[in-house]
Scaffold this motif. Structure first.
Motif, short mmCIF file in Angstrom:
data_model
loop_
_atom_site.label_atom_id
_atom_site.label_comp_id
_atom_site.label_asym_id
_atom_site.label_seq_id
_atom_site.Cartn_x
_atom_site.Cartn_y
_atom_site.Cartn_z
N SER A 198 2.73 -4.08 -5.93
CA SER A 198 2.36 -3.35 -7.14
C SER A 198 2.99 -3.89 -8.42
O SER A 198 2.49 -3.64 -9.51
CB SER A 198 2.68 -1.87 -6.96
OG SER A 198 4.07 -1.72 -6.71
N ARG B 103 -6.94 -2.96 -6.46
CA ARG B 103 -6.41 -1.84 -5.66
C ARG B 103 -6.70 -2.02 -4.18
O ARG B 103 -5.94 -1.54 -3.32
CB ARG B 103 -6.95 -0.50 -6.17
CG ARG B 103 -8.43 -0.40 -6.14
CD ARG B 103 -9.00 0.86 -6.78
NE ARG B 103 -10.42 0.70 -6.95
CZ ARG B 103 -11.31 0.64 -5.94
NH1 ARG B 103 -10.92 0.77 -4.69
NH2 ARG B 103 -12.59 0.43 -6.19
N ASP C 146 4.61 -4.56 -0.58
CA ASP C 146 4.39 -3.87 -1.87
C ASP C 146 4.08 -4.93 -2.93
O ASP C 146 4.97 -5.69 -3.33
CB ASP C 146 5.64 -3.08 -2.24
CG ASP C 146 5.49 -2.38 -3.58
OD1 ASP C 146 4.37 -2.39 -4.16
OD2 ASP C 146 6.50 -1.83 -4.06
N VAL D 27 -3.87 -4.19 -2.97
CA VAL D 27 -2.63 -3.41 -2.87
C VAL D 27 -2.68 -2.54 -1.61
O VAL D 27 -1.69 -2.45 -0.87
CB VAL D 27 -2.42 -2.55 -4.14
CG1 VAL D 27 -1.24 -1.60 -3.97
CG2 VAL D 27 -2.24 -3.44 -5.36
N ARG E 14 -0.30 -2.78 1.63
CA ARG E 14 0.52 -1.62 1.99
C ARG E 14 0.34 -1.25 3.45
O ARG E 14 1.30 -0.88 4.13
CB ARG E 14 0.17 -0.44 1.07
CG ARG E 14 1.11 0.74 1.21
CD ARG E 14 0.91 1.78 0.14
NE ARG E 14 1.30 1.29 -1.18
CZ ARG E 14 0.62 1.54 -2.30
NH1 ARG E 14 -0.47 2.27 -2.27
NH2 ARG E 14 1.05 1.06 -3.45
#
Ligand code: 4NP
Length: 158
Positions: free
Chosen positions: A68, A54, A66, A57, A61
């Protein structure tokens, strides 16, 4: 034919998914006619099937990428036949690729940051036990590497 590039780190949840996502985005924006197949994998199997970390990510971001949709996978022997370049994030990853490579592989093995001048080293340091600054640094290094790598590939395709 498309140039096929596999980015390789240890877990395939931090550095190599970042390299993959950044290279894909930079190529789409700056080299829209360059035919590329880009993927990533880890030398270890600890996180197979998982989304990126995370913190990875979030760092991506913050800079507009992106990541994900990515799911981690491990490097497989067939990758040495299916990719033109296997580019490692650090020296340990490269040593592991050399150990796994079939004797007559035509794939080129190297360090991702060989293509990025002026980054102050040839490794993307493992951020896993680090701070959010370390994850931001991965992004910066991957952006520098992406521009250098794509310039080189574009020059060789003219
Ligand atoms: P990556 O980072 O190789 O950039 O995906 C790591 C991910 C997981 C671990 C180490 C590094 N780990 O020890 O689980």
């Amino acid at each position: 034919m498309a140039t096929r590039i596999l980015f390789v780190c240890l877990g395939n949840i931090c550095r190599s998914p970042t390299a993959e996502g950044v290279v894909r985005a930079v190529a789409a924006r700056h080299y829209p006619r360059l035919a590329l197949d880009v993927d990533s994998a880890g030398t270890a199997n600890y996180h197979v099937g998982e989304p990126p970390d995370r913190r990875t990510v979030a760092a991506a971001r913050r800079r507009g990428y992106d990541l994900s949709a990515h799911r981690a996978r491990q490097v497989a022997v067939r990758d040495f036949a299916e990719f033109d370049h296997l580019l490692a994030m650090d020296a340990a990853n490269l040593a592991e690729l050399r150990r796994l490579a079939p004797a007559r592989t035509r794939a080129r093995l190297g360090m991702f940051l060989e293509f990025a001048s002026a980054t102050g080293g040839d490794e993307v340091p493992d951020p896993y036990y680090g701070s959010s600054e370390d994850f931001d640094r991965v992004l910066e290094l991957c952006e520098a590497g992406a521009h250098g790598l794509l310039q080189e590939i574009a020059a060789n395709h003219q």
